[in-house]
Design a protein around this motif. Structure first.
Motif, mmCIF file in Angstrom:
data_model
loop_
_atom_site.group_PDB
_atom_site.id
_atom_site.type_symbol
_atom_site.label_atom_id
_atom_site.label_comp_id
_atom_site.label_asym_id
_atom_site.label_seq_id
_atom_site.Cartn_x
_atom_site.Cartn_y
_atom_site.Cartn_z
ATOM 1 N N LEU A 51 105.282 -49.069 111.012
ATOM 2 C CA LEU A 51 105.951 -47.813 110.696
ATOM 3 C C LEU A 51 105.580 -47.440 109.271
ATOM 4 O O LEU A 51 105.395 -48.317 108.410
ATOM 5 N N ALA A 52 105.467 -46.134 109.009
ATOM 6 C CA ALA A 52 105.027 -45.710 107.680
ATOM 7 C C ALA A 52 106.013 -46.143 106.605
ATOM 8 O O ALA A 52 105.629 -46.642 105.543
ATOM 9 N N GLY A 53 107.317 -45.962 106.852
ATOM 10 C CA GLY A 53 108.337 -46.302 105.860
ATOM 11 C C GLY A 53 108.587 -45.140 104.906
ATOM 12 O O GLY A 53 107.764 -44.244 104.752
ATOM 13 N N HIS A 54 109.745 -45.171 104.279
ATOM 14 C CA HIS A 54 110.159 -44.071 103.407
ATOM 15 C C HIS A 54 109.091 -43.741 102.366
ATOM 16 O O HIS A 54 108.607 -44.624 101.648
ATOM 17 N N GLY A 55 108.721 -42.476 102.296
ATOM 18 C CA GLY A 55 107.823 -42.005 101.254
ATOM 19 C C GLY A 55 106.351 -42.295 101.474
ATOM 20 O O GLY A 55 105.516 -41.920 100.646
ATOM 21 N N SER A 56 105.999 -42.942 102.583
ATOM 22 C CA SER A 56 104.593 -43.328 102.805
ATOM 23 C C SER A 56 103.964 -42.492 103.904
ATOM 24 O O SER A 56 104.517 -42.415 105.006
ATOM 25 N N PRO A 57 102.809 -41.879 103.665
ATOM 26 C CA PRO A 57 102.082 -41.198 104.735
ATOM 27 C C PRO A 57 101.451 -42.209 105.689
ATOM 28 O O PRO A 57 101.044 -43.300 105.278
ATOM 29 N N VAL A 58 101.368 -41.850 106.950
ATOM 30 C CA VAL A 58 100.730 -42.719 107.937
ATOM 31 C C VAL A 58 99.280 -42.981 107.544
ATOM 32 O O VAL A 58 98.769 -44.097 107.702
ATOM 33 N N ALA A 59 98.592 -41.966 107.009
ATOM 34 C CA ALA A 59 97.180 -42.127 106.644
ATOM 35 C C ALA A 59 96.992 -43.265 105.644
ATOM 36 O O ALA A 59 95.992 -44.009 105.711
ATOM 37 N N ASP A 60 97.935 -43.424 104.713
ATOM 38 C CA ASP A 60 97.821 -44.519 103.738
ATOM 39 C C ASP A 60 97.984 -45.874 104.412
ATOM 40 O O ASP A 60 97.285 -46.841 104.082
ATOM 41 N N ASN A 103 108.443 -39.774 123.833
ATOM 42 C CA ASN A 103 108.376 -40.859 124.791
ATOM 43 C C ASN A 103 107.042 -40.783 125.516
ATOM 44 O O ASN A 103 106.373 -39.750 125.491
ATOM 45 N N ALA A 104 106.671 -41.873 126.133
ATOM 46 C CA ALA A 104 105.453 -41.864 126.949
ATOM 47 C C ALA A 104 105.688 -41.032 128.206
ATOM 48 O O ALA A 104 106.781 -40.994 128.752
ATOM 49 N N LYS A 105 104.631 -40.365 128.678
ATOM 50 C CA LYS A 105 104.715 -39.655 129.943
ATOM 51 C C LYS A 105 104.764 -40.661 131.093
ATOM 52 O O LYS A 105 104.401 -41.823 130.933
ATOM 53 N N SER A 106 105.205 -40.201 132.249
ATOM 54 C CA SER A 106 105.409 -41.103 133.383
ATOM 55 C C SER A 106 104.158 -41.891 133.729
ATOM 56 O O SER A 106 104.199 -43.111 133.918
ATOM 57 N N SER A 107 103.021 -41.204 133.824
ATOM 58 C CA SER A 107 101.790 -41.893 134.210
ATOM 59 C C SER A 107 101.359 -42.902 133.153
ATOM 60 O O SER A 107 100.762 -43.937 133.479
ATOM 61 N N THR A 108 101.666 -42.616 131.891
ATOM 62 C CA THR A 108 101.345 -43.550 130.808
ATOM 63 C C THR A 108 102.147 -44.835 130.969
ATOM 64 O O THR A 108 101.609 -45.946 130.888
ATOM 65 N N GLY A 109 103.449 -44.691 131.202
ATOM 66 C CA GLY A 109 104.293 -45.865 131.366
ATOM 67 C C GLY A 109 103.902 -46.700 132.563
ATOM 68 O O GLY A 109 103.958 -47.932 132.519
ATOM 69 N N ARG A 110 103.500 -46.038 133.648
ATOM 70 C CA ARG A 110 103.155 -46.786 134.869
ATOM 71 C C ARG A 110 101.844 -47.543 134.754
ATOM 72 O O ARG A 110 101.530 -48.378 135.599
ATOM 73 N N LEU A 111 101.069 -47.244 133.707
ATOM 74 C CA LEU A 111 99.854 -48.010 133.429
ATOM 75 C C LEU A 111 100.090 -49.078 132.364
ATOM 76 O O LEU A 111 99.153 -49.730 131.922
ATOM 77 N N ASP A 112 101.347 -49.256 131.953
ATOM 78 C CA ASP A 112 101.690 -50.252 130.937
ATOM 79 C C ASP A 112 100.978 -49.969 129.623
ATOM 80 O O ASP A 112 100.552 -50.884 128.915
ATOM 81 N N LEU A 113 100.851 -48.682 129.298
ATOM 82 C CA LEU A 113 100.318 -48.268 128.001
ATOM 83 C C LEU A 113 101.496 -48.109 127.047
ATOM 84 O O LEU A 113 102.268 -47.157 127.157
ATOM 85 N N LEU A 114 101.655 -49.030 126.131
ATOM 86 C CA LEU A 114 102.690 -48.898 125.127
ATOM 87 C C LEU A 114 102.243 -47.804 124.156
ATOM 88 O O LEU A 114 101.285 -47.973 123.402
ATOM 89 N N THR A 115 102.913 -46.659 124.205
ATOM 90 C CA THR A 115 102.473 -45.481 123.463
ATOM 91 C C THR A 115 103.673 -44.880 122.752
ATOM 92 O O THR A 115 104.625 -44.456 123.401
ATOM 93 N N ARG A 116 103.627 -44.842 121.411
ATOM 94 C CA ARG A 116 104.762 -44.378 120.626
ATOM 95 C C ARG A 116 104.280 -43.411 119.544
ATOM 96 O O ARG A 116 103.147 -43.508 119.068
ATOM 97 N N VAL A 117 105.152 -42.508 119.157
ATOM 98 C CA VAL A 117 104.830 -41.539 118.110
ATOM 99 C C VAL A 117 105.337 -42.061 116.767
ATOM 100 O O VAL A 117 106.461 -42.559 116.665
ATOM 101 N N ILE A 118 104.488 -41.956 115.737
ATOM 102 C CA ILE A 118 104.892 -42.302 114.381
ATOM 103 C C ILE A 118 104.633 -41.104 113.474
ATOM 104 O O ILE A 118 103.778 -40.256 113.761
ATOM 105 N N THR A 119 105.385 -41.040 112.378
ATOM 106 C CA THR A 119 105.327 -39.898 111.467
ATOM 107 C C THR A 119 105.291 -40.363 110.022
ATOM 108 O O THR A 119 105.665 -41.503 109.710
ATOM 109 N N ASP A 120 104.863 -39.478 109.149
ATOM 110 C CA ASP A 120 104.907 -39.762 107.712
ATOM 111 C C ASP A 120 106.343 -40.048 107.296
ATOM 112 O O ASP A 120 107.279 -39.307 107.654
#
Length: 359
Positions: A51-60, A103-120
């Motif tokens: 996780l980026a954490g407070h004050g940190s951009p994901v790019a860093d 959240n992951a879309k249905s087809s993503t979850g059914r393929l066991d793709l752990l897929t999560r959104v992260i933000t700055d």
């Protein structure tokens, strides 16, 4: 108004610039109560999830953990067991009163793709605070199958809400009395509506599927292209029991038929950890109209994506394994799930992702 934003309200956010994208939005991207998010043109293989954490951009943080980068423009394989971060095409500039959950879309979850959104500056996966202004990234970890991806593929979806939207137990009981939210006996209500697993043998004794440990790559653009027998072991039971193996991934189905009325949406949430060391929650959005009679359904089973932890565990028919948390919609969507839109899982039973042929 409080509640989950409907499709027409999401379109208004796009028109206002609160939702923007480096490539114009496409038809079908706005769903009844959510927006599909699209992969960008590059993937970064990283050493570990973060996780980026407070004050940190994901790019860093990507620069800190990057092992190598992959050009997705001609298609590329994301390998099983590896962690990738992919910048998404969409960007948020949320108004102060609007928060988001992904959240992951249905087809993503059914393929066991752990897929999560992260933000700055993010301190949680898939949770985006009101007023967030910045880019979005998908963290992707294929756990059962290596997958071929391209820019524009939609693995995640995001939902927007204003104020308190979740129904209390009393409100949920009243709604069930009026609308019959789940079939099959008295509802189990406690911080959501409990649902159980169906291990009553189906045709030929089939109760579910277990992912094979060594398989080929799955191209996520190929629909109905793969023979399930090359990727899944069919599971049979005469005892209405199933022993879950640690680390294995299963596709099972709920005993109850689920109904989401047009004025509501729902999310699948974990049940109490004390009932067993397994997880039944990877892709958990249920759109307004799912299983609704006016949208071509009379209730639809919830497909369960199950992973067992630590020790073998006996799952039994009718055992409660999860709960549905219902939320109010701010408005009724102009288009309901399964009513004139491409809805792959309306009226479903035990069903693998759309990439596999029916047996």
């Amino acid at each position: 108004m409080t509640g989950v934003l409907a499709s027409q309200q999401i379109e208004a956010l796009i028109d206002s610039g609160a939702l923007s994208a480096e490539i114009p939005f496409v038809d079908g991207q706005v769903q009844p109560a959510s927006l599909d998010l699209r992969l960008g043109t590059v993937a970064y293989r990283v050493r570990a999830s973060f996780l980026a954490g407070h004050g940190s951009p994901v790019a860093d943080r990507v620069a800190e953990f990057e092992m190598h980068r992959i050009d997705l423009s001609q298609g590329a394989v994301l390998e099983k067991g590896c962690v990738y971060v992919v910048p998404l095409m969409e960007r948020l500039a949320l108004p102060g009163g609007v928060q988001a959950i992904a959240n992951a879309k249905s087809s993503t979850g059914r393929l066991d793709l752990l897929t999560r959104v992260i933000t700055d500056g993010g301190t949680e996966f898939d949770r985006i605070g009101a007023g967030y202004d910045g880019p979005l990234y998908a963290e992707i970890c294929p756990r059962s199958f290596s997958v071929l991806v391209r820019p524009g593929m939609r693995l995640n979806q995001i939902r927007f809400r204003q104020g308190r939207a979740v129904l209390s137990d009393a409100e949920l009981a009243d709604l069930h009395a009026a609308e019959t939210l789940v079939s099959g006996g008295e509802p189990v209500i406690g911080e959501g509506l409990g649902f159980s697993v169906d291990l009553e043998p189906g045709p030929g004794g089939l109760v579910g599927y277990r992912a094979k440990p060594h398989t080929g790559v799955i191209d996520l653009d190929r629909i109905g292209a793969y023979d399930p027998r090359d990727y899944w072991d069919a599971l049979y039971s005469k005892s209405r029991q199933l022993v879950l193996d640690p680390g294995a991934f299963y596709i099972l189905v709920s005993r109850e038929a689920v109904h989401i009325p047009p004025r509501y949406a729902a999310e699948m949430a974990p049940y109490l950890a004390m009932v067993g060391e397994f997880r039944v929650h990877y892709a958990g959005f249920f759109d307004p109209g799912f299983g609704h009679a006016a949208a071509g359904g009379t209730g639809a089973r919830g497909v369960l994506e199950v992973r067992c932890h630590e020790a073998p565990f006996v799952l039994e028919h009718g055992q409660i394994v999860g709960r549905l948390v219902y939320e109010r919609m701010s408005e009724v969507p102009r288009q309901l799930y399964g009513a004139g839109i491409a809805s792959n899982y309306q009226g479903q039973g035990l069903k693998l992702s759309k990439h596999f042929r029916a047996l």
